[in-house]
Design an enzyme around this catalytic site. Sequence first.
Site, mmCIF file in Angstrom:
data_model
loop_
_atom_site.group_PDB
_atom_site.id
_atom_site.type_symbol
_atom_site.label_atom_id
_atom_site.label_comp_id
_atom_site.label_asym_id
_atom_site.label_seq_id
_atom_site.Cartn_x
_atom_site.Cartn_y
_atom_site.Cartn_z
ATOM 1 N N GLU A 15 -5.898 -53.636 21.391
ATOM 2 C CA GLU A 15 -6.946 -53.226 20.448
ATOM 3 C C GLU A 15 -7.296 -51.751 20.598
ATOM 4 O OE1 GLU A 15 -7.592 -54.977 18.008
ATOM 5 O OE2 GLU A 15 -6.613 -56.776 18.766
ATOM 6 N N HIS A 35 -5.014 -49.430 18.896
ATOM 7 C CA HIS A 35 -5.247 -49.200 17.465
ATOM 8 C C HIS A 35 -6.106 -47.956 17.264
ATOM 9 C CE1 HIS A 35 -3.289 -52.492 15.525
ATOM 10 N NE2 HIS A 35 -3.923 -53.413 16.239
#
Length: 633
Positions: A412, A415
Site C-alpha cells: 500500500e 502506491h
Amino acid sequence: MASFNFNKLLSFVLVAFYASPAHAVPWPLHARHSTHRVRHVGRGLEVKAFYPSSTYQTFGQGIDPPIPQGLTNTSAPLALQDSAIAFVQSHLGVDPTQVGYRTGFTREDGDYAYVNQFRDGVPFANAVANIAWKDGKVVAFGSSFVDMNITTGNIADSKPTLDVNSVIPTAEAALNGKSNSQPPTLEYLVNEDGSVALTHVFQVQNETAGSWYEAYVCAHTGKLLSVTDFVAHASYTVLPIHKETFPEGQEIVTNPQDLQASPFGWHSTDGRTQTTTTTGNNVQAFVGNQVSRQTSAGDNFNVRYDATKDPSVASNRAAATNQAFYVINTVHDFTYRYGFTEQTFNFQSYNFGKGGRGGDRVLISVQDASGVDNANFATPPDGQSGYCRMYVWDFTKPGRDGTLENDIPVHEMTHGVTNRMTGGGTGRCLQTTEAGGLGEGWSDAMADWVSHTSAAVPDFVVGSWVTNNPAGIRSHPYSNNPNVNPLRYSSAAGSRRLITFVCTEIGEVWANMLHNVYAALVAARGFSTTALTNPDTSEGNVVFMHLFLDALLLQPCNPTCECLAALVIVLAHLLKVVKSTVVSARDAWIQADQNRYGGANKCTVYKAFASRGLGYNAKPDFVDNTDLPPGCS
Ligand SMILES: *[C@@H]1O[C@H](CO)[C@@H](O)[C@H](O)[C@H]1NC(C)=O
Ligand SMILES: *[C@@H]1O[C@H](CO)[C@@H](O)[C@H](O)[C@H]1NC(C)=O
Ligand SMILES: *[C@@H]1O[C@H](CO)[C@@H](O)[C@H](O)[C@H]1NC(C)=O
Ligand SMILES: [Ca+2]
Ligand SMILES: [Zn+2]
C-alpha cells in the site's frame, strides 16, 4: 504459451486487489486504490499532535477572533500572524512582547498558526501555542505558555554571560557526539520547578552510536540543564520488515529509525517536542475514525499481537497500530535513501527546508471499519496526506489483521511512492497505469524486495497468511521458474476478454518480470545486507532499488482512464494506453540504468525482461518477443 485459468482470474478481478474468489463481490469503490479521490485529513487534530501542550481547547463551530489592537479597517483581511498574536494576547492576557509568531499556513480546510512565548526578544523552547481557524473563526487552541506573574523574579537575565562556543565541548563530551550543522539558538527553558533558565540550544549527534540529542546548556553557568533525546527509547515489538507474514515471528526492534531519512527520528515533527505515540513526521497510525482515533502510546509499543484473539481486542489493536507505524516509517526511510525525498514529493509533516511541500505525512487507519479483506491507499497531491486504510480479513476465526502481513502495508505504501514519483507529485499521473495494473506490480515488487535477507530469491507469495491459503491472492507465486509462474508479456493479452482483467493481470505480469530482473541483478552483482540504509554500494539488490525509483521519475505522466467502466470502446482505448505503458515502463528502467550506471546492467535487465516476453523488439501488442539489444547475448 501461457496458460491460465480464466475463471480464477476473473474472480480475482472482481474482488479488487486483496481478495479471493470466496469473497467475490462487485468491485467495491473503496477497495480500489481510489487515488486522488480521498482528500479529507484531520488537520484540526494534527495541530494538537504537532505541539503537545498543557492546555487544549476546541470550539466546535468556532469563536470569533479578537480584533487586533490598533486596527483601523476591520473589514480588511488580516494576516495570519496578526490574527494569531491577537488571539493569544486576548485569550491568555499576555502583552504583545510576550508572543512571537513562528510559522503558519493556510489550506482549503482552514488556517493554522504556531507561536512561541517570548521575553526580551528571546523565545521559550517549551512554551508554545497553536491556533486553528475554520472560515475565519477560531476552532482550536493549544498552549503551554507559562504565567509570567508566577515566574517573574525567578527568571534568568536575557543576556548570556557565556558564549555558545565555550559550552559546546562540555555537552559534546557528556553526550558522546559532535554538534552538527544546525545553528545554535538562545532560548528560555522553563524548568520543572517553575524557574526559567536562559539556555544555548544545539544538537549533538553521533551516527555511529545512532544517537541524536538536543542540548540545553545554561548560558550563565554552563551547566547542561536538559536534553531532548530525539531517538532513544524507541523499541517496538513488530514483525520485522524482512519477515513477510505473522507466523515468522514478532521481534523487539530497537531504534529502527534511519536518521539520514528521518532527522528528528520517528516521533517528532519539529525536532524539539517528541511524541510518545504512533504520531510522527512521516506517519500517524491509528485505530478509529478521524475524531475518536487512538494512537498507540509509548509504553505500549511493545505489546504483542496475539493471533488467537480477535483483532479488535485492545492489545491487538495496539500491536497492529505499532506495526503500521513501523512499516510506513521503514518504507519512508529506505525509499528516502533511494530518492523518494522532500523534493520528489514524499510524505512528511515537516520538510527540513529541503523543498517540496510538507504537511502530508501518511495517515494510516488500522482495522478501518469501512471494509474487510483488502487495503487501499489514496494519494492526493504533494502537501496533502496520503491516506491508507488497512482492513481485517475474515477468512479465519478469529479474523486476521492485514497489517500483520508486511506484504500488505508495504504494497500500500508503495502506491504512495509510485504515485508521487511519477509525473511531479500531482498524484494524477498513474491513473492509467494504475488502472492497467503497473502500480499493483510495483507494489508487489516492493514487498518482494524488502523480504530478502540473502542472495537467495525464493518464490514470493502475496497474501498467504491473511487468507490462510499458501497460494495467496495472486494467480501464481512470483518466481524465476517459468513452471511455477508461466506469466509472460503475452499473458496480459488475456485482458482483451474483459476490461477488468487488465488491472490485475498486467500487475502480475509486471511484478513477475521485476522478480526476474531482481534475481538476474542479484545473480550478476551479489546481495547487500545493508541495502535498506546504504544505497551507495553496487550489489544487485541495491541496483534494483535505484532503477525502480529512478525509473518512476523518468517515465511519462499518463492520461486518465477508469478501470471500472466496462465499455468496449473504453477497453480499446485502455488497451492502447496500457500497451504503451508496459513497454515504456521497461524503457524507463533501461534509461535509469543508463543514467546511473552508464548502462552497465542493460544486458542483465534486458535478458530478464526478454525471458518473460518483453524483449528488445517487443511492441505494444502483447506479442512476446525475446530479442536482446545489439551487444547483449
Ligand atoms: C478596508 O478594507 C477593505 C477590504 O480590503 C477595502 O475594500 C476598503 O477600501 C478599506 N477601507 C479603508 C478605509 O481603507
Ligand atoms: C498577570 O498580572 C497582571 C497584572 O496584575 C494581570 O492583569 C494579568 O491578568 C495576570 N496574568 C495572568 C495570566 O494571570
Ligand atoms: C560516537 O560513538 C562511538 C560509539 O559509541 C564512539 O566510539 C565515538 O567516539 C563517538 N563519537 C564521538 C564524536 O563522540
Ligand atoms: Ca510532501
Ligand atoms: Zn494495490
